[in-house]
Design a protein around this motif. Structure first.
Motif, PDB file in Angstrom:
ATOM      1  N   SER A 291       0.838  -1.210   0.000  1.00 41.40           N
ATOM      2  CA  SER A 291       0.000   0.000   0.000  1.00 41.40           C
ATOM      3  C   SER A 291       0.869   1.254   0.000  1.00 41.40           C
ATOM      4  N   SER A 292       2.006   1.209   0.707  1.00 39.76           N
ATOM      5  CA  SER A 292       2.924   2.357   0.707  1.00 39.76           C
ATOM      6  C   SER A 292       3.495   2.591  -0.684  1.00 39.76           C
ATOM      7  N   GLN A 295       0.839   4.078  -2.917  1.00 36.80           N
ATOM      8  CA  GLN A 295       0.627   5.500  -2.628  1.00 36.80           C
ATOM      9  C   GLN A 295       1.677   6.352  -3.342  1.00 36.80           C
ATOM     10  N   LYS A 296       2.918   5.885  -3.346  1.00 34.52           N
ATOM     11  CA  LYS A 296       3.975   6.622  -4.040  1.00 34.52           C
ATOM     12  C   LYS A 296       3.725   6.650  -5.540  1.00 34.52           C
ATOM     13  N   ALA A 299       0.918   9.093  -6.220  1.00 35.40           N
ATOM     14  CA  ALA A 299       1.426  10.457  -6.098  1.00 35.40           C
ATOM     15  C   ALA A 299       2.276  10.833  -7.313  1.00 35.40           C
ATOM     16  N   GLN A 330      -5.445   3.527  -7.635  1.00 35.85           N
ATOM     17  CA  GLN A 330      -6.353   3.830  -6.529  1.00 35.85           C
ATOM     18  C   GLN A 330      -7.086   2.566  -6.059  1.00 35.85           C
ATOM     19  N   TYR A 333      -4.698   0.185  -4.204  1.00 40.06           N
ATOM     20  CA  TYR A 333      -4.413   0.717  -2.864  1.00 40.06           C
ATOM     21  C   TYR A 333      -5.575   0.422  -1.920  1.00 40.06           C
ATOM     22  N   GLN A 334      -6.785   0.653  -2.396  1.00 39.89           N
ATOM     23  CA  GLN A 334      -7.961   0.429  -1.548  1.00 39.89           C
ATOM     24  C   GLN A 334      -8.083  -1.041  -1.161  1.00 39.89           C
TER      25      GLN A 334
END
Length: 550
Positions: A291-292, A295-296, A299, A330, A333-334
């Motif tokens: 997940s980290s 997120q990167k 971004a 997205q 990640y969810q």
């Protein structure tokens, strides 16, 4: 002789040695330099960010006498006078640290306050530091209210807590509150580099990054983990040894997982999960790291400059940011963050992790269920029991009277149309309501508008527009084509185009009908004599939007 732990030997002894708490450093040093001291301070923050350390530095600053014994209160304690040395050693009689977790009753606080009335033995101020103050009982809090508001001139209170929400407002209003920040990873890495250089321990920067991430914002935890890594590595602290000690995942595994998702390769995806299981990796930490990474990537898709060049995985993040769509990043990640609690419910963690990966593959936008969905371009002929001659209208016996009429209207003209003629098109609105489809396929059907209908001797080519392309997965389009094939008795090929619809979809018509019914219901309520009487006599009012039609 037993070596002192890094967290203790590298505890800051002056304000200038504090790491990452500049806002507290400035406020306290200015107050000490100007002599504008409050009588009570409250330090809040997670574990290992410096609450007790700052309390000890404050006690030294208040009582420092300088190396020659003639110094005054200062923001830069000398560390050589008896007060500074005894506070560092933990034996200064006028600095009292109390653990509220084990001394939480009203009797414990009463005993402390009784001693506070007496002057300090050999210091300017008697400093009371109450750690984890939120653990005190309500009676204990009430007992200390008056003294905390107006303590003797020679008494200073320092309170520390990890949970300020549990402290009564009456206590908070009597203290100056400082919220200590969690340590960011780059700051922890920088500090660990200095510590290990001074300790003459070789290390890899990537190993320190892994330790800093595992510390989760706590400098004390980072130093404790570094102690453990030094013992585990028995030499140079490497990334491999640190990951082996913590059971964390190599980024190479995470990148392989995302590459398999991009390639829709389910077999390789499960193979990666099996490899991780053979190495006894923590699947919960794997989802956290995944997940980290996502997120990167997300971004980087929106703000490319957010990727720092000194990240080891910077090149892979930039590559994956171009190969994954924003919707996929997205969604993945969810799925990763919502699947972590499910690991405890799975038969075992590896099974739960593998199901998470399969879920990401199955629900990938446009994947149609993992990359193996049938293509809708060449639908097979319908079964013999459902096929009908092209010239026959839809049988009314199998449908309700309301549904059979649109079917007759839509099927008959299409059947008699000459080959290649797209002028006579079915009633798409009525047809979509009539088709026996459910779930996502029905949602797709209700969110489409027929753009072109080309009926030939070999089959039908229908071009439809949808404003919601996320519904048009390969599997859904194929099932919708099969339903149309069964209805018309000849192969129907569907071509999806993305865009705004010009006419009325089923969903839009339903929404308009519901809106009209709601408006009619509101008008009927407003015109009701009883409602009008209530509004007149009691000042009542019908809440807008609360009226729902039956």
């Amino acid at each position: 002789m037993t070596a002192l732990a890094l967290a203790r030997s590298w505890r800051p002894k002056t304000f200038s040695q504090l790491v990452g708490q500049d806002h507290v450093f400035k406020a306290l040093t200015h107050a000490l330099d100007q002599g504008r001291l409050h009588h009570a301070w409250l330090f809040t923050g997670t574990r290992g960010v410096g609450k007790t350390t700052i309390a000890r530095i404050m006690a030294k600053a208040l009582n420092c006498t300088g190396a020659d014994g003639s110094g005054k209160m200062t923001s830069e304690p000398c560390g050589k006078c008896p007060a500074c040395m005894e506070i560092d050693a933990g034996r200064f009689v006028d600095y009292i640290e109390m653990d509220a977790a084990s001394n939480r009753g009203v009797d414990d606080i009463a005993a402390l306050l009784e001693k506070a009335a007496y002057a300090p033995s050999n210091a300017r101020y008697k400093v009371y530091m109450i750690d984890e103050v939120h653990m005190l009982t309500n009676h204990a809090f009430n007992a200390m209210l008056k003294t905390l508001e107006e303590p003797p001139e020679h008494v200073k209170f320092i309170l520390a807590t990890t949970d300020p929400q549990k402290i009564p407002v009456t206590i908070l209003s009597r203290c100056l509150q400082f919220n200590l920040k969690q340590m960011p990873v780059p700051l922890i890495v920088e500090h660990l580099e200095k510590v290990l250089a001074a300790e003459k321990v070789d290390c890899e920067v990537n190993a320190l990054r892994v330790l800093a991430k595992a510390a989760q914002g706590s400098m004390r935890d980072a130093l404790s983990l570094t102690d453990q890594a030094i013992a585990y590595a028995a030499g140079k602290v490497t990334e491999e040894s640190v990951r082996g000690m913590l059971g964390t995942l190599d980024d190479a595994y995470l990148i392989r997982i995302l590459d398999c998702l991009i390639a829709k390769d389910g077999a390789s995806l499960l193979s990666v999960a099996n490899e991780m299981g053979e190495r006894s990796m923590s699947f919960s930490l794997a989802l956290q790291d995944l997940s980290s990474l996502l997120q990167k990537i997300a971004a980087a898709q929106v703000v490319p400059e957010s990727v720092l060049d000194d990240w080891p995985e910077a090149g892979e993040i930039r590559r994956l940011a171009t190969q994954l769509t924003k919707e996929e990043a997205q969604l993945f990640y969810q799925i990763t963050i919502t699947s972590r609690p499910d690991l405890s419910l799975a038969p075992d963690e590896q099974t739960g992790f593998a199901m998470t990966l399969l879920r990401m593959l199955a629900f990938r936008p446009g994947s149609g269920g993992g990359g193996s969905a049938p293509a809708p371009s060449t639908p097979t002929a319908p079964p013999a029991n459902t096929a009908r001659p092209a010239t026959a209208p839809a049988p009314a016996a199998k449908t309700s009277p309301a549904a059979s009429a649109p079917a007759a209207k839509s099927a008959a003209p299409v059947a008699s149309a000459p080959a290649g003629n797209s002028a006579q098109r079915p009633d798409w609105h009525g047809l979509m309501r009539q088709l026996p489809v459910k779930g996502l396929v029905q949602q797709l059907a209700f969110q489409t508008e027929l753009q072109d209908w080309n009926d030939s001797a070999v089959g039908v080519r229908a071009t439809i527009v949808t404003p919601m392309p996320q519904l048009a997965s390969e599997a859904s389009v194929a099932r919708l084509a099969d339903a149309l094939t069964a209805h018309f008795g000849k192969p129907v090929k569907i071509v999806i185009e993305k865009g705004e619809v010009e006419g009325k979809t089923v969903a839009k018509v339903d929404a308009q009908i519901h809106q009209e019914k709601r408006m009619n219901a509101e008008q009927m309520i407003a015109a009701d004599p009883f409602i009008q009487q209530l509004e007149k006599e009691f000042g009542a009012k019908v809440v807008g939007g609360s009226v729902k039609p039956l």
